[in-house]
Motif scaffolding. Structure first.
Motif, mmCIF file in Angstrom:
data_model
loop_
_atom_site.group_PDB
_atom_site.id
_atom_site.type_symbol
_atom_site.label_atom_id
_atom_site.label_comp_id
_atom_site.label_asym_id
_atom_site.label_seq_id
_atom_site.Cartn_x
_atom_site.Cartn_y
_atom_site.Cartn_z
ATOM 1 N N ARG A 186 0.830 -1.205 0.000
ATOM 2 C CA ARG A 186 0.000 0.000 0.000
ATOM 3 C C ARG A 186 0.866 1.258 0.000
ATOM 4 O O ARG A 186 0.549 2.228 -0.668
ATOM 5 C CB ARG A 186 -0.933 -0.015 1.213
ATOM 6 C CG ARG A 186 -1.910 1.134 1.213
ATOM 7 C CD ARG A 186 -2.772 1.131 -0.043
ATOM 8 N NE ARG A 186 -4.158 1.038 0.326
ATOM 9 C CZ ARG A 186 -5.154 0.998 -0.527
ATOM 10 N NH1 ARG A 186 -4.937 1.040 -1.816
ATOM 11 N NH2 ARG A 186 -6.382 0.910 -0.119
ATOM 12 N N GLU A 187 1.975 1.233 0.731
ATOM 13 C CA GLU A 187 2.891 2.376 0.729
ATOM 14 C C GLU A 187 3.480 2.590 -0.662
ATOM 15 O O GLU A 187 3.614 3.727 -1.116
ATOM 16 C CB GLU A 187 3.993 2.193 1.771
ATOM 17 C CG GLU A 187 3.492 2.324 3.190
ATOM 18 C CD GLU A 187 4.492 1.912 4.242
ATOM 19 O OE1 GLU A 187 4.290 2.277 5.412
ATOM 20 O OE2 GLU A 187 5.474 1.212 3.916
ATOM 21 N N THR B 192 -5.782 8.483 6.065
ATOM 22 C CA THR B 192 -5.025 7.261 5.787
ATOM 23 C C THR B 192 -3.863 7.566 4.846
ATOM 24 O O THR B 192 -2.755 7.067 5.048
ATOM 25 C CB THR B 192 -5.941 6.172 5.195
ATOM 26 O OG1 THR B 192 -6.987 5.894 6.125
ATOM 27 C CG2 THR B 192 -5.175 4.898 4.885
ATOM 28 N N HIS C 240 0.086 7.048 5.793
ATOM 29 C CA HIS C 240 1.015 6.288 4.950
ATOM 30 C C HIS C 240 2.184 7.172 4.514
ATOM 31 O O HIS C 240 3.328 6.717 4.498
ATOM 32 C CB HIS C 240 0.303 5.728 3.715
ATOM 33 C CG HIS C 240 -0.501 4.495 3.983
ATOM 34 N ND1 HIS C 240 0.031 3.346 4.515
ATOM 35 C CD2 HIS C 240 -1.812 4.235 3.768
ATOM 36 C CE1 HIS C 240 -0.905 2.428 4.620
ATOM 37 N NE2 HIS C 240 -2.051 2.943 4.167
ATOM 38 N N SER D 174 4.650 7.504 7.294
ATOM 39 C CA SER D 174 5.393 6.249 7.421
ATOM 40 C C SER D 174 6.444 6.114 6.316
ATOM 41 O O SER D 174 7.586 5.708 6.579
ATOM 42 C CB SER D 174 4.418 5.074 7.375
ATOM 43 O OG SER D 174 5.102 3.851 7.446
#
Length: 86
Positions: A30-31, A55, A59, A62
């Motif tokens: 997903r990243e 969200t 991300h 992160s």
């Protein structure tokens, strides 16, 4: 944002292309998906991936932590250097 057959072009001129099997060590699937759209505004990324803006921001934070990038601009350059975006 301009849409062509299999690619999107952001207002910054970066071209999104599906990333296929390109995997950056330490980043989740997903990243990597977020990274492939990183030159787009968070609101657009959220709409394209059908997730909340919060969200996308989580991300992005992160990803910046894992890559050592301090800003979205650095992250865009990082993605371009890794050929995640053109």
């Amino acid at each position: 944002m301009i849409q062509h057959r299999n690619q999107l072009t952001s207002n910054a001129g970066f071209i999104y292309q599906p990333i296929g099997n390109l995997i950056d060590p330490g980043l989740t699937r997903r990243e990597m998906e977020i990274m492939s759209y990183i030159s787009f505004p968070d609101k657009i990324i959220a709409a394209l991936l059908n997730i909340s803006i919060r969200t996308v921001i989580n991300h992005s934070v992160s990803i910046r932590r894992k890559t050592g990038c301090l800003s979205k601009g650095e992250l865009i350059r990082y993605a371009a250097n890794k050929q995640i975006i053109n």
